[in-house]
Design an enzyme around this catalytic site. Structure first.
Site, PDB file in Angstrom:
ATOM      1  CB  CYS A  29      21.207  45.742 -11.452  1.00  0.00           C
ATOM      2  SG  CYS A  29      21.169  46.980 -10.147  1.00  0.00           S
ATOM      3  CG  MET A  30      26.341  44.626 -11.475  1.00  0.00           C
ATOM      4  SD  MET A  30      27.856  45.351 -12.083  1.00  0.00           S
ATOM      5  CE  MET A  30      29.057  44.642 -10.947  1.00  0.00           C
TER       6      MET A  30
END
Length: 515
Positions: A29-30
């Site tokens: 993810c981020m």
């Protein structure tokens, strides 16, 4: 981080998670590298946390290694390549497990995971997050372009360019339902393109000619929630056609299968036809009412209980981030952006990061002689100002215990500040999701002038910083904690406090969670 350094990080991580043969899936993810593991017991947690590039680890339905924004996107491809190489080059195991050993091992792993991670609610939230997280880069990019375009329009600059910028910024949002449908079908085990095809019905202009429940439908009615429901339904229908059962059923019924000879013709047709009709004559209206209800509820909450709502949301968001469950809020943010052009919740939730920053600065000031923790704070603080709170959570406040609570107090104060202004009619929103902290400034929007919107958000951050700092400075440490931790001899401090060894340079601070 240079390419060779990214590869070095991946190479350091791989053996500590059990090697290539132990990795069943790789995603990110981020900020986190998310790994599916065959055998959790092979992971060397402490050794992983000791790596300079690793800011922390989180155990959920996947094993998550916090590397930070930017870094994780560069390390993940290197890690995937190494896993592929390792599987190809792997030598036969020296010891062949017997059936009894394998069964016992599998049973133990299954039970441990079931008890800790596999609650239906948590798995549901994780699936929802998996659908929307891949959309965040496009939401960020289009949101920033929309903000730039709005500024140019207000200043009456470049009138020949602003229509083009508006088209670029709005194109993705106009078709976001299609992408949600595609990802939903993929997540639930269906054919992604069929999920996208059914979801596309929602944004098709021709639905304006259709009447359902005595009302004319409008393109986009139901939004991402309708697309989500439509794609889930399409997946169930597709699996029924091909397997004779819905997902999750143990047995099949022969009468439910479509013959293989005509499967390629019949199954896609039935999937799109049945789910499409249900979407048009049911889901669009229902999801539209739910979406409207979400917008109405969010506005009512902030209009009538703004300060209190901000206090609760800002104060509780850090625990959600800690658990990784904050991603389940993405559908709500996306629905609000679809309806109003911005989400009023994100700027309030962003105050949690401000409390974390204030807390970290206070810890830095209080523990003047603990070089390990101060080094961790100096390396993680820039990311904290930009709204990435995980390095500070896992590296500083959470291991220390009390500072995590005082950081939440700072977030609550900042949220209450922004919520108060919303209550008196000055709404602050974000045109996209993902960024936080200072990185959210280019995405700010509201119902008043941009200057006032920016001032309110900046004021909220300042309140969060100050309250997080003073709450931590005066209440974040007991006398015993200060005595044990405020020393330049890390081993002595750890031994005195009967806790794990404090971090080395670049490693998250390891101190007992004393409340």
């Amino acid at each position: 981080m240079a390419p060779d350094k990214n590869r070095a990080t991946a190479a350091a991580i791989l053996p500590l998670v059990g090697g290539a043969q132990n990795v069943t899936s790789v995603a990110h993810c981020m900020t986190r590298l998310r790994l599916g593991l065959a055998d959790r017991s092979l992971v060397q947690d402490e050794a992983l946390k000791a790596l300079p590039a690793v800011m922390g680890v989180v155990e959920d339905d996947t094993y998550q290694i916090v590397l930070g924004p930017g870094t994780v996107a560069r390390v993940t491809p290197e890690f995937e390549a190494m896993v592929a190489e390792g599987r190809t080059e792997a030598a036969p195991a020296e010891h062949t497990l017997t059936a009894e050993e394998l069964a016992a091992q599998g049973t133990a792993i299954k039970e441990a995971r079931k008890q800790k991670n596999a609650t239906p609610f948590k798995l549901f939230l994780r699936r929802i997050a998996n659908i929307f997280v891949p959309l965040i880069p496009a939401l960020i990019g289009c949101g920033i372009i929309a903000g730039i375009n709005g500024l140019l329009v207000n200043l009456e600059w470049l009138p020949a360019i602003t229509p083009a910028l508006a088209a670029i910024a709005s194109g993705f949002m106009a078709l976001i339902a299609v992408f949600v449908g595609f990802n939903t079908a993929k997540e639930f085990g269906g054919t992604p393109i069929l999920g996208g095809a059914v979801a596309a019905i929602i944004v098709y202009a021709g639905v304006a000619n259709i009447t359902a429940f005595g009302q004319k439908l409008s393109p986009g009615q139901g939004g991402v929630l309708g697309a989500l429901g439509a794609a889930v339904l399409a997946t169930y229908i597709e699996k029924w056609c091909r397997n004779g059962v819905s997902p999750g059923r143990a047995k099949s019924r022969a009468w439910g299968r479509v013959p293989e000879a005509v499967d390629v013709l019949v199954t896609p047709t039935l999937t799109v036809l049945i789910s499409g009709l249900v979407t048009i004559f049911g889901l669009m209206f229902l999801a539209g009412e739910i979406s409207t209800g979400i917008g109405t509820a969010a506005n009512w909450l902030l209009d009538n209980t703004g300060a209190f709502a901000g206090l609760v949301l800002g104060g509780l968001f850090l625990p959600l981030v800690m658990l990784g469950l904050h991603q389940a809020l993405i559908p709500i943010h996306t629905t609000l952006i679809e309806q109003q052009g911005y989400t009023v919740l994100l700027p309030i939730l962003a105050m949690a990061g401000a409390g974390q920053v204030g807390c970290a600065i206070a810890v830095f000031k209080r523990l003047k002689h603990n070089k390990s923790i101060r080094t961790t704070i100096k390396s993680a603080l820039p990311a904290g100002f930009l709204g990435v709170g995980e390095p500070l959570i896992y590296g500083v406040s959470l291991p220390l215990g009390r500072p995590f609570v005082t950081a939440c107090v700072g977030g609550a104060a900042g949220g209450a500040f922004v919520g108060f202004f919303s209550m008196i009619g000055d709404k602050v929103g974000s045109t996209a999701i993902g960024p936080s902290g200072w990185a959210l400034f280019p995405l700010l929007d509201g119902n008043k002038g941009l200057g006032l919107t920016i001032a309110i958000y900046a004021g909220g951050l300042l309140v969060g910083y100050l309250v997080g700092f003073f709450a931590t400075y005066f209440f974040g440490f007991s006398k015993q904690m200060l005595t044990d931790l405020n020393t330049d001899t890390a081993e002595d401090a750890a031994a005195a406090h009967t806790g794990p060894e404090p971090a080395t340079v670049g490693e998250p601070a390891k101190a007992p969670a004393t409340a």
